[in-house]
Structure formats: C-alpha cells, structure tokens
Design an enzyme around this catalytic site. Structure first.
Site, PDB file in Angstrom:
ATOM      1  N   LYS A 127       0.868  -1.193   0.000  1.00 10.88           N
ATOM      2  CA  LYS A 127       0.000   0.000   0.000  1.00 10.88           C
ATOM      3  C   LYS A 127       0.897   1.232   0.000  1.00 10.88           C
ATOM      4  O   LYS A 127       1.967   1.226   0.636  1.00 10.88           O
ATOM      5  CB  LYS A 127      -0.909   0.012   1.234  1.00 10.88           C
ATOM      6  N   GLU A 196      -9.217   7.670   4.162  1.00 12.93           N
ATOM      7  CA  GLU A 196      -9.068   7.989   5.583  1.00 12.93           C
ATOM      8  C   GLU A 196      -9.564   9.405   5.883  1.00 12.93           C
ATOM      9  O   GLU A 196      -9.168  10.365   5.209  1.00 12.93           O
ATOM     10  CB  GLU A 196      -7.582   7.853   5.984  1.00 12.93           C
TER      11      GLU A 196
HETATM   12  O1  KIV Z   1      -0.708   2.544   8.643  1.00 14.55           O
HETATM   13  C1  KIV Z   1      -1.921   2.352   8.857  1.00 14.55           C
HETATM   14  O2  KIV Z   1      -2.334   1.806   9.883  1.00 14.55           O
HETATM   15  C2  KIV Z   1      -2.867   2.799   7.849  1.00 14.55           C
HETATM   16  C3  KIV Z   1      -4.311   2.794   8.223  1.00 14.55           C
HETATM   17  C4  KIV Z   1      -4.610   4.024   9.012  1.00 14.55           C
HETATM   18  C5  KIV Z   1      -5.185   2.657   7.062  1.00 14.55           C
HETATM   19  O3  KIV Z   1      -2.486   3.188   6.795  1.00 14.55           O
END
Ligand code: KIV
Length: 279
Positions: A127, A196
């Site tokens: 991600k 978010e």
């Molecule tokens: O790093 C994380 O926990 C995240 C979440 C807030 C989606 O990116």
C-alpha cells in the site's frame, strides 16, 4: 463465493482471500474487513477471527515503536513486521505499507521497495499513499505483477503538509480533487483504495465512482469495507480517535494482569507448586 468464505485454493486447500475476492465482494455488496497487525501474535488472532485482510501499516511507528508520526518508519521496520504477520496468516489478504521515503522519488524507487517487500515478507500486496502524484509508481508496481492498495484522504505521511490530523475532501473543490485522485489510482491499477478521514457523503461518491473497493477509516458506512488500527479497536490506549470504536478494553485488562502478577511475585504466591518442577 464470499470474502468471508472464499473457495479452497492452494495445495493444502487453504482458504486464502485473494485479490479477485476483493473485487467480487464489492460487486456483491459484501463488506470487506481489514485490521492492522505488526507481529505474529496478534496477526494469528485476527486471522483466526476471520478478518479478510491484515494491514501491516506504517502506523507501527505510532503504535509500537514510540514514534510521534509514521515518517521515521523504515523499510527494514516494515519488512520485519510484514514477515512476522505473513508467516502466521493462513486466510487473510496481507498488505504491507511502503513507508515514507521509499517510493516518492519515482517508479523505479517504488518498484524496488515493493519488490523487496514481496520477496522478503510473503505479503500479497503493498500500500502507498497519494493520488495523481503516486499514479506512475502504482502503475510500475502493478506492471511488475504486484497488487497495490492506494490510500487517499488524510494520508499520515503528509501530516505536516496537511496541517495535522484533519478531515480531507470537504467542500466542492476538494471533493472533486479527491475523486480525480481516486480515478487516477484506479486507472494506474490499484486493487483497492483506503479512504481515511473523509466526509461520509464524499466517500460514498468515490465508492460509487470506482469499480475497485474502497476501504474506509473515518469515512462513514457507505464504503466497501472498513479498516481500523488494532490498538484503537481493542482499547489499548487511553485515547482513541473519534472514528475508531473501542470493541474491547484490552489495555486495562492487560494492566490488571500485570498488576496481579507483580503482587503475586512480591507476596510469594506465584509460582505455586503447579508451576514448579519436582527434583
Ligand atoms: O498505517 C496504517 O495503519 C494505515 C491505516 C490508518 C489505514 O495506513
């Protein structure tokens, strides 16, 4: 098929959530569940609970490493945590965050970071944050056969530029920019998008616009799935953000257990005969 009960796959018939199950879940209106984990102990618990996806988030910085922001988190931090989580996860789709400074320089830096994560952790996807500005990076990683999850709205790695933890996408212009970012991320090949701290109506619009699932955190209920940071969800700390429901008070329970342990050791009542070995 359902996300919560994917068909058997793999040599051992393990029921693993795969990238196509996420898309199918959206098409069938079935909510996707995601939670963060940073170690093997909690990942095994969440996997057994039936969570669809485990995010090894760079929130490891704030939650586990005692850092104020996610900015100092390194690729080594993520690889170590990612390996621990993936090693015990039998069912959930494991996603590992690319931390700040490991993809912004361009597609080749992003690809090298993603390849390292995939080779060294056993995760299913990476991600990264950003919309139009990160589209070329998402394309390069996707073209190499690595699934990418996007992250829009409040993006913690840009906390300084965003002026703190603030809701994003308020007002017509900002909502339109968020929609453009979402389309750019999807067009670049992202398999899902985290939203978010976005107003519920804006998140709903983005969700309707995209064919890939949206996973909300502080984005209301009209998204395709939800993600929470496990320490918020489990009540590990005194404070948690307004959007994070505390489903338990594990912090208090843990403190109670530690307090009892200290008291029993001091009183000489632990260990008892049942915890000790005969000659
Ligand atoms: O790093 C994380 O926990 C995240 C979440 C807030 C989606 O990116």
């Amino acid at each position: 098929m359902s996300v919560t009960n994917p068909p058997p796959t793999g040599a051992q018939g393990a029921r693993r959530v795969r990238v196509h199950h996420l898309r199918q879940a959206k098409e069938q209106g079935e909510k996707i569940t995601m939670i963060t984990a940073y170690d093997a102990a909690t990942a095994a618990i969440f996997d057994a609970a039936g969570v669809d996806s485990i995010l090894v988030g760079d929130s490891i910085g704030n939650t586990m490493l005692g850092l104020e922001t996610t900015l100092p988190v390194t690729l080594d931090d993520m690889v170590r945590a990612g390996r621990a989580v993936a090693s015990v996860t039998k069912r959930a789709f494991v996603v590992v965050d690319l931390p700040f400074g490991t993809y912004e320089d361009g597609p080749s830096q992003a690809l090298a970071s993603a390849v390292r994560v995939m080779k060294e952790t056993g995760a299913a996807a990476v991600k990264l944050e950003g919309g139009v500005r990160s589209a070329a990076q998402i394309r390069a990683i996707t073209d190499a056969g690595i699934p990418v999850v996007g992250h829009l709205g409040f993006t913690p790695q840009s906390v300084n530029a965003l002026g703190g933890h603030r809701v994003q996408g308020r007002g017509d212009e900002r909502a339109a920019a968020l929609r453009r970012d979402a389309l750019a991320v999807q067009e670049a090949g992202a398999v899902a998008v985290v939203l978010e701290m976005v107003p519920q109506g804006v998140a709903a619009d983005v969700t309707g616009l995209l064919t890939v699932p949206t996973i909300g955190i502080g984005a209301g209920v009209d998204v395709d799935g939800q993600v929470l940071v496990w320490t918020d969800m489990a009540g590990m700390t005194d404070w948690s953000p307004r959007f994070a429901k505390r489903f338990a008070e594990i912090g208090q329970a843990l403190q109670g257990a530690a307090t009892d342990y200290v008291a029993e050791v001091r009183a000489g009542t632990f260990p008892g005969p049942e915890h000790s070995f005969e000659r």
